[in-house]
Structures are given as structure tokens and as C-alpha cells.
Design a protein around this motif. Structure first.
Motif, PDB file in Angstrom:
ATOM      1  N   UNK A 176       0.843  -1.189   0.000  1.00 45.61           N
ATOM      2  CA  UNK A 176       0.000   0.000   0.000  1.00 45.61           C
ATOM      3  C   UNK A 176       0.880   1.243   0.000  1.00 45.61           C
ATOM      4  N   UNK A 177       0.480   2.230  -0.779  1.00 50.84           N
ATOM      5  CA  UNK A 177       1.235   3.473  -0.855  1.00 50.84           C
ATOM      6  C   UNK A 177       0.510   4.542  -0.034  1.00 50.84           C
ATOM      7  N   UNK A 178       1.122   4.912   1.082  1.00 49.97           N
ATOM      8  CA  UNK A 178       0.559   5.928   1.955  1.00 49.97           C
ATOM      9  C   UNK A 178       0.813   7.318   1.377  1.00 49.97           C
ATOM     10  N   UNK A 179       0.397   8.322   2.113  1.00 51.21           N
ATOM     11  CA  UNK A 179       0.598   9.709   1.690  1.00 51.21           C
ATOM     12  C   UNK A 179       2.074   9.971   1.408  1.00 51.21           C
ATOM     13  N   UNK A 180       2.324  10.780   0.390  1.00 54.49           N
ATOM     14  CA  UNK A 180       3.671  11.166  -0.032  1.00 54.49           C
ATOM     15  C   UNK A 180       4.500   9.975  -0.501  1.00 54.49           C
ATOM     16  N   UNK A 181       3.827   8.921  -0.925  1.00 56.54           N
ATOM     17  CA  UNK A 181       4.518   7.795  -1.546  1.00 56.54           C
ATOM     18  C   UNK A 181       5.160   6.801  -0.608  1.00 56.54           C
ATOM     19  N   UNK A 182       5.003   6.990   0.694  1.00 51.74           N
ATOM     20  CA  UNK A 182       5.566   6.020   1.641  1.00 51.74           C
ATOM     21  C   UNK A 182       4.876   4.672   1.467  1.00 51.74           C
ATOM     22  N   UNK A 183       5.646   3.607   1.367  1.00 49.89           N
ATOM     23  CA  UNK A 183       5.083   2.281   1.118  1.00 49.89           C
ATOM     24  C   UNK A 183       5.102   1.418   2.373  1.00 49.89           C
ATOM     25  N   UNK A 184       4.116   0.565   2.467  1.00 52.18           N
ATOM     26  CA  UNK A 184       4.021  -0.350   3.597  1.00 52.18           C
ATOM     27  C   UNK A 184       3.132  -1.525   3.247  1.00 52.18           C
ATOM     28  N   UNK A 185       3.050  -2.494   4.137  1.00 48.14           N
ATOM     29  CA  UNK A 185       2.208  -3.671   3.933  1.00 48.14           C
ATOM     30  C   UNK A 185       1.007  -3.585   4.872  1.00 48.14           C
ATOM     31  N   UNK A 186      -0.184  -3.852   4.321  1.00 44.73           N
ATOM     32  CA  UNK A 186      -1.420  -3.789   5.102  1.00 44.73           C
ATOM     33  C   UNK A 186      -2.253  -5.040   4.836  1.00 44.73           C
ATOM     34  N   UNK A 187      -3.242  -5.280   5.668  1.00 38.59           N
ATOM     35  CA  UNK A 187      -4.126  -6.435   5.490  1.00 38.59           C
ATOM     36  C   UNK A 187      -5.062  -6.216   4.305  1.00 38.59           C
ATOM     37  N   UNK A 188      -5.204  -7.258   3.491  1.00 35.43           N
ATOM     38  CA  UNK A 188      -6.120  -7.209   2.355  1.00 35.43           C
ATOM     39  C   UNK A 188      -7.346  -8.053   2.616  1.00 35.43           C
ATOM     40  N   UNK A 189      -7.774  -8.813   1.609  1.00 37.57           N
ATOM     41  CA  UNK A 189      -8.985  -9.619   1.708  1.00 37.57           C
ATOM     42  C   UNK A 189      -8.663 -11.082   2.010  1.00 37.57           C
ATOM     43  N   UNK A 190      -9.692 -11.852   2.263  1.00 35.55           N
ATOM     44  CA  UNK A 190      -9.510 -13.270   2.583  1.00 35.55           C
ATOM     45  C   UNK A 190     -10.722 -14.071   2.136  1.00 35.55           C
TER      46      UNK A 190
END
Length: 266
Positions: A176-190
Motif C-alpha cells: 500500500x502506498x501511503x501519503x507522499x509515496x511512503x510504502x508499507x504492507x497492510x491487510x487485504x482480503x480473505x
């Protein structure tokens, strides 16, 4: 925004709003929607929302920051479009805001980064062809193939009347790309799996004559509460494999296969 922004889409097309389910610890309210009479090929739909006014002041401020912005105010109006396209109805959040919500509510944090996206789909196990052992057999197949499963309260979530048995995978981690392009991993679907027993008064029917209307209907708070944990950060997550990989083990009947939607909303 809220339940009706999605629920009204289904009621407009003949669905019936059914039982209310409350989850006090998670601060959630949900309703399930039954398909039009006679349309047994259509799915049940489960829609839930966060009771924002029960959250801490810090969490409420984060939520309102996005839902009361120009795009957020239009979110309810364009809920269906956002759900279909995967577009966030508000500006990309900051990583800090996501972390603030995550510390208090997995549900709120999931919604902040996923918007109106499909939270999960459910497969009716009793409609799978060529599967041995029911939902327990299916869980065994998934585990041997490397799927991470939700073990909250046990692998199987069983209703008090034992008529509804459910299990679920653990949500994917997605980039996931947060504000100002910071990237991270978040929970998706299942994926969720549901096995509905034939009601006692219909157990005399031959299997080929048994339809969805002869089976246990509705949902169970205790089961659903544990299924919600599939997006929990406490679970180790593994990438999910395409369902097509399991065609030799079981097969969805294209006419009778039922999928359930759950739409998480702020």
C-alpha cells in the motif's frame, strides 16, 4: 456513509434486510441481506459498519479527517463505484494515521486503507462437488497446500445449534502506498468457508432435491466475531494461491455456488 450506502443498493434490487448483529468489543454493527424470493442462486450479503462514536477521541479525529474531506463526503454517494473499482473514496492516509487506528481497531485500520473494497467472499462448502469430508476435509486440503488459516477460537467456528460451521483463511498482506509515496504492507482480503446443515424438517429429502432454502439460514455473532480476526495483525500471513489450483480436489457448481460479500465501512 455507513450501512445504507451499500445496503440500499441491494434492497433496491429486491434484497431483504434481515437480522441485526452487534459486536460490542469490536464496536461494530452488521446486518445480513437475503436475496429475492426464489433467487437462490444469488448470494446472501453481510454488511457491517464501525460505531465511530464509541472510539477514542484520537481515533475519531483520524476517521473524520478522511470522511469529512471533500472526497470523503461523497463516499456514500459513490460507494458502489468505489467498491467496483477499488478506488479509495478519500485521500491516501498517512502511515501514522493507519497505525493510530490499528492500535485500537483492526477493522477501522482495514477500512482506512481499503475503503469499500470487498473484505471477504464466502464459499458454501455444501455446494462443492467432489469434496470429501465437508468443511474439515476442505480445511485439510488448504492447510496441506500452504494456506494460513484463522485459528481464533479453533479452526472451525460452530454455531450453538451446530447448523452453521465456518472457517477462513488469514488475510493477504498487500503493498500500500501511503501519503507522499511512503510504502508499507497492510491487510487485504480473505476467503471464508461456510457449511450450512439441512434443517431437521427437510432431512428426509434426497440430496438432489435439497436446495439452499432447506438449510440453516442467517449468521451467528459468535462465529462472525472470530471470522473478523482474519485481518488481525497478530496472524502470520502467507500469500494465497489461486482457487483454480484446487480444481482436482473440489469444484464449484456454477449454478448453485454461492458467495457472500462482507463490506467493511466507516
Amino acid at each position: 456513509m455507513g450501512l445504507d450506502s451499500i445496503g440500499s443498493i441491494f434492497t433496491d434490487f429486491g434484497y431483504t434486510k434481515m437480522d441485526m448483529l452487534s459486536f460490542p468489543a469490536k464496536k461494530l454493527t452488521a446486518y445480513w441481506y437475503a436475496p429475492p424470493v426464489g433467487q437462490i442462486h444469488l448470494p446472501r450479503v453481510f454488511i457491517s459498519e464501525l460505531r465511530v462514536d464509541e472510539m477514542s477521541e484520537a481515533a475519531q479525529q483520524v476517521i473524520r479527517k478522511y470522511t469529512e474531506c471533500q472526497g470523503g463526503k461523497q463516499a456514500g454517494r459513490y460507494a458502489a463505484l468505489c467498491a467496483a473499482t477499488g478506488i479509495l473514496p478519500w485521500a491516501p492516509p498517512t502511515a501514522q494515521d493507519h497505525a493510530t487506528l490499528l492500535a485500537e481497531s483492526e477493522y477501522a485500520a482495514w477500512t482506512l486503507v481499503n475503503g469499500y473494497n470487498l473484505n471477504h467472499a464466502a464459499v458454501s462448502v455444501h455446494r462443492l462437488k467432489g469434496l470429501e469430508g465437508g468443511i474439515e476435509g476442505l480445511n485439510g486440503v488448504l492447510l496441506t497446500r500452504g494456506f494460513a488459516m484463522n485459528e481464533e477460537g479453533g479452526l472451525l467456528k460452530v454455531s450453538p445449534d451446530v447448523g452453521l460451521v465456518q472457517s477462513s483463511t488469514v488475510a493477504d498482506q498487500i503493498a500500500f502506498k501511503f501519503e507522499q509515496g511512503q510504502e508499507g504492507m497492510v491487510a487485504g482480503s480473505y476467503l471464508e468457508f461456510a457449511q450450512r446443515a439441512v434443517l431437521p424438517e427437510f432431512q428426509h429429502l434426497p440430496e438432489e432435491e435439497t436446495t439452499e432454502q432447506h438449510r440453516r439460514d442467517g449468521f451467528e455473532v459468535g462465529n462472525a466475531d472470530k471470522i473478523f480476526e482474519s485481518t488481525s495483525a497478530s496472524w502470520s500471513r502467507k500469500p494465497m494461491q489461486p482457487m483454480a489450483n484446487y480444481g482436482r480436489e473440489f469444484q464449484m457448481d456454477s449454478e448453485d455456488g454461492e458467495f457472500k460479500k462482507s463490506v467493511a465501512q466507516v
